[in-house]
Write a protein that holds these residues in place. Structure first.
Motif, PDB file in Angstrom:
ATOM      1  N   ALA A 137       0.830  -1.208   0.000  1.00 60.90           N
ATOM      2  CA  ALA A 137       0.000   0.000   0.000  1.00 60.90           C
ATOM      3  C   ALA A 137       0.862   1.255   0.000  1.00 60.90           C
ATOM      4  O   ALA A 137       0.546   2.234  -0.690  1.00 60.90           O
ATOM      5  CB  ALA A 137      -0.927  -0.010   1.217  1.00 60.90           C
TER       6      ALA A 137
ATOM      7  N   TYR B 297       0.748   4.107  -2.767  1.00 55.74           N
ATOM      8  CA  TYR B 297       0.465   5.476  -2.333  1.00 55.74           C
ATOM      9  C   TYR B 297       1.532   6.432  -2.863  1.00 55.74           C
ATOM     10  O   TYR B 297       1.218   7.512  -3.391  1.00 55.74           O
ATOM     11  CB  TYR B 297       0.406   5.511  -0.808  1.00 55.74           C
TER      12      TYR B 297
ATOM     13  N   ARG C 254      -8.214   3.420  -3.526  1.00 57.75           N
ATOM     14  CA  ARG C 254      -8.638   2.425  -2.533  1.00 57.75           C
ATOM     15  C   ARG C 254     -10.125   2.127  -2.675  1.00 57.75           C
ATOM     16  O   ARG C 254     -10.548   0.967  -2.594  1.00 57.75           O
ATOM     17  CB  ARG C 254      -8.349   2.915  -1.112  1.00 57.75           C
TER      18      ARG C 254
ATOM     19  N   ASN D 126     -11.149  -1.602  -3.542  1.00 59.01           N
ATOM     20  CA  ASN D 126     -11.842  -2.313  -2.464  1.00 59.01           C
ATOM     21  C   ASN D 126     -13.321  -2.561  -2.757  1.00 59.01           C
ATOM     22  O   ASN D 126     -14.021  -3.186  -1.958  1.00 59.01           O
ATOM     23  CB  ASN D 126     -11.685  -1.557  -1.144  1.00 59.01           C
TER      24      ASN D 126
ATOM     25  N   GLU E 214      -8.432  -6.137  -0.677  1.00 62.15           N
ATOM     26  CA  GLU E 214      -8.356  -4.976   0.215  1.00 62.15           C
ATOM     27  C   GLU E 214      -7.009  -4.292   0.060  1.00 62.15           C
ATOM     28  O   GLU E 214      -5.965  -4.897   0.356  1.00 62.15           O
ATOM     29  CB  GLU E 214      -8.558  -5.376   1.676  1.00 62.15           C
ATOM     30  N   LEU E 215      -7.038  -3.073  -0.428  1.00 64.36           N
ATOM     31  CA  LEU E 215      -5.847  -2.223  -0.442  1.00 64.36           C
ATOM     32  C   LEU E 215      -5.873  -1.439   0.861  1.00 64.36           C
ATOM     33  O   LEU E 215      -6.799  -0.669   1.119  1.00 64.36           O
ATOM     34  CB  LEU E 215      -5.873  -1.285  -1.647  1.00 64.36           C
TER      35      LEU E 215
END
Length: 354
Positions: free
Chosen positions: A190, A194, A208, A212, A218-219
């Protein structure tokens, strides 16, 4: 039944208070930290530093911080007065191979597992700020013998929502380490994405939300870096027995991410750091990457002021930090020269410097 919780840190004390409610008058805690024990005594808890006072214990629940090689755990075992027929549950997260060492240690003292002593491994699970107790989530239990599993089942089944029994204790031992290392890798990923979003002027929050929206993906969010005691420690545990370019890369990615924040700030600035605790919602500065960030920024020649919704300015000052003075901030907002040298860092937007 007499129950003793060994180790009264965050995990051990949570376990101690939960069991004390379930088995009132039957639970005692022990810790080698005298100031910690004195603090808990003043609050009315039944705790001690003296293992000699712990006789006739039926259930030992081991929750000390293990140390790099499990040395704290073995130090406790050395001091315990173990009665035949007792149950010993190791709740601490262990370097792979430690349960076999514990078995050998106990057998050298004359105990036969599954006959006159029952040894199990039930690695703790808790998300502080989410779970209320260490018994709110399903727990994994492993043992060397079926009799040990049965003894453990009798104790834990009434306490946890689901007990996942594993015949191979090595799997139970490895499971907790893998849980934490997977999260480490997920957070490092992540952080990399980012950083890419910031470099290219894209919204990481929007990314995200998009990613997601798929229910099996799920990030994660980012913070000041991968902190706390558990994730870095368990990464070291796993890398010791499982050399891996992937794990090495995750550690390097986290180091690069933290260094990037400091480099972007530069030197000679007044820096406001918003969010200092170990993680959002947890009032704890131990093992906090926010603390590491403040010290790194100061070492680079910046004046750093901090705030955290969980801590008062007086508490931050007592911990050795300069709290943000909002009145001073309002005054300085009228001073363009001063404002030009100020940098504001928010924990959820670490690379988006204001």
């Amino acid at each position: 039944m007499k129950i003793c919780v060994v180790g009264l840190g965050n995990i051990g004390f949570n376990l101690f208070t939960y069991l004390d409610q379930k088995f009132s008058g039957e639970v005692i805690g022990v810790d080698v930290n005298e100031s910690r024990v004195n603090e808990l005594r003043r609050k009315g808890h039944r705790v001690t530093t003296d293992y000699r006072a712990l006789t006739g214990i039926d259930v030992w629940l081991m929750a000390p911080s293990t140390g790099n090689q499990g040395q704290n755990l073995f130090s406790a075992l050395e001091h315990m007065i173990i009665c035949p027929g007792s149950l010993i549950s190791i709740e601490s997260t262990l370097p792979p191979g430690t349960m076999m060492r514990i078995r050998e240690f106990l057998e050298q003292r004359g105990f036969k597992l599954g006959t006159d002593l029952f040894l199990i491994h039930v690695p703790h699970r808790v998300m502080f700020g989410v779970d209320k107790t260490v018994c709110d989530t399903p727990r994994v239990m492993g043992a060397f013998t079926r009799a040990c599993l049965e003894k453990g089942r009798e104790f834990y089944n009434p306490l946890v929502p689901l007990l996942v029994e594993i015949a191979d204790v090595r799997v139970a031992e490895l499971s907790k380490v893998v849980e934490n290392v997977k999260r480490y890798v997920d957070v490092a990923f992540a952080q990399e994405i980012y950083g890419y979003c910031v470099t290219n002027g894209m919204s990481f929050d929007d990314l995200r939300m998009a990613v997601n929206s798929k229910n099996n993906v799920e990030l994660l969010a980012t913070d000041w870096g991968i902190g706390g005691e558990c994730l870095p420690k368990d990464m070291n545990f796993l890398r010791t027995v499982c050399p891996s370019a992937l794990l090495e890369g995750a550690e390097q990615a986290d180091q690069d991410y933290r260094e990037r924040i400091v480099k972007q700030v530069g030197s000679g600035k007044e820096v406001w750091v918003r969010g200092l605790s170990y993680k959002t919602g947890v009032k704890d500065l131990a093992h906090s990457r926010g603390v590491d960030l403040v010290r790194a920024l100061e070492a680079s020649g910046n004046t750093v002021r901090v705030e955290d919704p969980l801590f008062s300015p007086d508490e931050l000052s007592a911990a050795g930090f300069n709290p943000i003075d909002e009145l001073k901030g309002n005054y300085d907002n009228k001073n363009e020269n001063h404002l030009a040298t100020r940098v504001i860092l928010d924990r959820q937007k670490a690379l988006e410097i204001k």
